[in-house]
Design an enzyme around this catalytic site. Structure first.
Site, PDB file in Angstrom:
ATOM      1  N   LYS A 260       0.784  -1.246  -0.007  1.00  0.00           N
ATOM      2  CA  LYS A 260      -0.017  -0.075   0.002  1.00  0.00           C
ATOM      3  C   LYS A 260       0.924   1.208  -0.097  1.00  0.00           C
ATOM      4  O   LYS A 260       0.286   2.505   0.051  1.00  0.00           O
ATOM      5  CB  LYS A 260      -0.843   0.164   1.220  1.00  0.00           C
ATOM      6  CG  LYS A 260      -1.934  -1.034   1.174  1.00  0.00           C
ATOM      7  CD  LYS A 260      -2.971  -1.021   2.324  1.00  0.00           C
ATOM      8  CE  LYS A 260      -4.225  -1.920   2.317  1.00  0.00           C
ATOM      9  NZ  LYS A 260      -5.256  -1.986   3.046  1.00  0.00           N
TER      10      LYS A 260
ATOM     11  N   HIS B 151     -15.905 -19.289  -2.481  1.00  0.00           N
ATOM     12  CA  HIS B 151     -14.970 -20.352  -1.903  1.00  0.00           C
ATOM     13  C   HIS B 151     -14.990 -21.647  -2.748  1.00  0.00           C
ATOM     14  O   HIS B 151     -16.167 -21.756  -3.391  1.00  0.00           O
ATOM     15  CB  HIS B 151     -15.280 -20.723  -0.516  1.00  0.00           C
ATOM     16  CG  HIS B 151     -14.948 -19.690   0.514  1.00  0.00           C
ATOM     17  ND1 HIS B 151     -13.728 -19.262   0.649  1.00  0.00           N
ATOM     18  CD2 HIS B 151     -15.901 -18.549   1.221  1.00  0.00           C
ATOM     19  CE1 HIS B 151     -13.594 -18.123   1.362  1.00  0.00           C
ATOM     20  NE2 HIS B 151     -14.856 -17.879   2.001  1.00  0.00           N
TER      21      HIS B 151
ATOM     22  N   ASN C 275     -18.283 -23.081  -3.705  1.00  0.00           N
ATOM     23  CA  ASN C 275     -18.999 -22.381  -4.842  1.00  0.00           C
ATOM     24  C   ASN C 275     -18.543 -22.695  -5.981  1.00  0.00           C
ATOM     25  O   ASN C 275     -19.592 -23.039  -7.164  1.00  0.00           O
ATOM     26  CB  ASN C 275     -19.030 -20.930  -4.360  1.00  0.00           C
ATOM     27  CG  ASN C 275     -19.256 -20.263  -3.061  1.00  0.00           C
ATOM     28  OD1 ASN C 275     -18.856 -19.926  -2.067  1.00  0.00           O
ATOM     29  ND2 ASN C 275     -20.682 -20.872  -2.738  1.00  0.00           N
TER      30      ASN C 275
ATOM     31  N   ASP D  18      -9.654 -25.863  -4.454  1.00  0.00           N
ATOM     32  CA  ASP D  18      -8.745 -25.254  -4.014  1.00  0.00           C
ATOM     33  C   ASP D  18      -7.525 -26.017  -4.466  1.00  0.00           C
ATOM     34  O   ASP D  18      -6.520 -25.352  -5.231  1.00  0.00           O
ATOM     35  CB  ASP D  18      -8.628 -25.115  -2.535  1.00  0.00           C
ATOM     36  CG  ASP D  18      -9.416 -24.121  -1.866  1.00  0.00           C
ATOM     37  OD1 ASP D  18      -9.768 -23.172  -2.858  1.00  0.00           O
ATOM     38  OD2 ASP D  18      -9.529 -24.134  -0.688  1.00  0.00           O
TER      39      ASP D  18
END
Length: 380
Positions: free
Chosen positions: A66, A130, A133, A160
């Site tokens: 950032k 996730h 889904n 995953d």
């Protein structure tokens, strides 16, 4: 230089969850020098598992992306790297200033690996989700479960890891191979939906051939067939039976002490309920270990159902060194195996940001420059 077939390859991994780290772990296990960029922003620690196996075998730097200085550090790392892996939602890396265009301006040979659930485009691309889904929309979740019951999530192995991280690692290696002829890097867009759908390829062919006609839990490979299912044993544990072909079925019948002439044809679907009762009764007379011993040395395709923790103790896995003790945690060892360039046992996970000074010195930064970055909040 690390041992393994990918020794000499440098990978920058932007810290994330599950699939991206798994892809980086596969590459690190096989010898790549993976430098993980951990977030140096308070409250944004995304890897909270102590001694996480998905953090093993790499160095770690703490960078606050950032800050302009932090973004510049990531770009400097990318200049020296072969691969960069990120798992942000589409557009986030670009907003930060470390998207493919910015990185390729510094290093056009770099392979930029992107890991998302939905992919970089499409109506759902910006949505949250996730594993459950992604595999649901891919058509994989509907396959798992008992007949007449709701689908059961197969942990997070299909989305995953199988359809996500492993697919990304394969895509990265394919892009690296193509680079040997073109001299150019490219973007690898790995989506868990795409990967999970790819894992169902054979089933689409089976359905077209009329070999997959039933609903969930009513087919040969989903627990519908009594010769391809799990059964409870006398001690409350389970065995897996996979005796599909006739010769394997005959071996199973012999191991269980059944009379083949009294049994219905095992591929006759109308007889599956009766056959399941017969197998359940025969298997239920013995403990899991007794059945394992009875089937040893045969082609009965009967094996114990082990927990992940028991698996490390199985004689076959021990002989193959399928598991290893890394940092005091027994976990799966690198795979596959190589005869000329075997990878070493991975190092235990390093403290987050623990290699920042070493890596920045390799970039040519002086001690004063490092201190200035620390003062600016760009590193930790």
């Amino acid at each position: 230089m690390k041992a393994g077939p990918l020794a000499g390859l440098t990978v920058v991994e932007l810290a994330g969850l599950a699939p991206g780290p798994f892809a980086a772990t596969v590459l690190a296990d096989l010898g790549a020098d993976v430098i993980r960029v951990d977030r140096a922003t308070p409250g944004e620690d995304v890897l909270g598992i102590p001694a996480d196996p998905l953090a093993r075998g790499r160095r770690t730097v703490g960078i606050n992306t950032k800050t302009p200085e932090g973004v510049e550090l990531v770009l400097k790392l990318a200049e020296r790297a072969d691969v960069l892996i990120e798992g942000f939602r589409p557009g986030v890396a670009e907003r930060i200033g470390i998207g493919p265009e910015a990185v390729h301006a510094r290093n056009p040979r770099l392979v930029y690996g992107r890991m998302t659930g939905w992919g970089q485009d499409g109506p759902l691309a910006p949505a949250a989700g996730h594993d459950i889904n992604y595999i649901g929309i891919a058509g994989a979740l509907d396959l798992v479960g008992r007949a007449g019951e709701r689908p059961v999530p197969p942990v997070n192995l299909v989305g995953d890891f199988g359809g996500g991280g492993l697919l990304l690692a394969m895509g990265v290696l394919a892009a690296l191979y193509e680079r040997t002829s073109s001299g150019k890097g490219q973007v690898v867009d790995a989506s868990m939906v795409d990967g999970a759908a790819l894992l169902t390829s054979q089933l689409h062919g089976m359905r077209a051939a009329g070999l997959w006609q039933g609903e969930r839990g009513d087919n040969m490979l989903d627990g519908g067939a009594p010769f391809y299912d799990t059964y409870e044993t006398a001690d409350g544990k389970y065995v897996a039976v996979g005796a599909i072909e006739m010769r394997f079925w005959q071996a199973l019948v012999k191991v269980l002490g059944l009379d083949a002439e009294e049994l219905p044809l095992h591929i006759d679907k109308t007889q599956w309920p009766r056959l399941r009762e017969i197998l359940a009764a025969a298997i239920g007379k013995h403990t899991r270990d007794e059945l394992t011993a009875m089937a040893e040395g045969t082609d009965a395709c009967l094996t114990p159902v082990l927990s992940p923790w028991e698996a490390a103790e199985h004689p076959h896995n021990q002989a193959r060194r399928t598991f290893a003790d890394i940092g005091g945690i027994v976990q799966p060892a690198p795979a596959p195996k190589f005869d000329r360039t075997p990878p070493a046992v991975p190092d235990a996970p390093r403290p987050k940001g623990g290699d920042t000074i070493e890596v920045l010195s390799e970039l040519g930064l002086s001690g004063d420059e490092v201190e200035a970055l620390r003062a600016a909040g760009a590193i930790t």
